[in-house]
Design an enzyme around this catalytic site. Structure first.
Site, mmCIF file in Angstrom:
data_model
loop_
_atom_site.group_PDB
_atom_site.id
_atom_site.type_symbol
_atom_site.label_atom_id
_atom_site.label_comp_id
_atom_site.label_asym_id
_atom_site.label_seq_id
_atom_site.Cartn_x
_atom_site.Cartn_y
_atom_site.Cartn_z
ATOM 1 N N CYS A 58 0.845 -1.206 0.000
ATOM 2 C CA CYS A 58 0.000 0.000 0.000
ATOM 3 C C CYS A 58 0.878 1.254 0.000
ATOM 4 C CB CYS A 58 -0.908 -0.036 1.228
ATOM 5 S SG CYS A 58 -1.793 1.493 1.551
ATOM 6 N N CYS A 61 0.094 3.712 2.785
ATOM 7 C CA CYS A 61 0.590 3.207 4.071
ATOM 8 C C CYS A 61 2.081 3.513 4.229
ATOM 9 C CB CYS A 61 0.375 1.700 4.176
ATOM 10 S SG CYS A 61 -1.337 1.184 4.085
#
Length: 129
Positions: A58, A61
């Protein structure tokens, strides 16, 4: 990966250069068992905490992880936990969006923040510290 070399999990598994915690309040769950133990510990200790549910794949993230680690030095009374949803599939099966932040107080989840934003995360940490 070299033969005999242990697979890196949790924060080490991200491959990012991350600031460490000088207060020892930053933890990383590399398995369901570790995350369950950390959650049990939160419930019994009743200290305020934040869990960052993310994933190594991600991009968002990866962008919020360095500030998350840095904030662990600023908010010394909070326990910071990073849990990769791919390494903790059982305990994170209800996480539908990454990153997701869960905030705990007195052993209970009291707040949730979806998505990112360094200032937004800082404000939420301040609120719960």
């Amino acid at each position: 990966m070299e033969e005999g070399e242990a697979k890196k999990t949790g924060l080490e598994g991200t491959g990012l250069s991350l600031p460490g915690s000088s207060h020892g309040n930053l933890r990383s769950a590399g398995s369901d068992q570790q995350l369950k133990q950390m959650l049990d510990s939160l419930k019994s200790s009743k200290s305020p905490a934040v869990i960052n549910y993310g994933a190594s794949w991600c991009r968002v993230c990866s962008q919020i992880l360095p500030p998350f680690c840095r904030f662990s030095n600023e908010f010394k009374n909070l326990t910071f936990i990073y849990a990769d949803i791919d390494e903790c599939p059982e305990t994170t099966q209800n996480i539908r969006y990454t990153p997701t932040f869960h905030f705990y107080r007195d052993g209970e989840k009291v707040d949730e923040m979806l998505g990112t934003g360094e200032e937004r995360l800082h404000d939420r940490l301040w609120l719960h510290s």
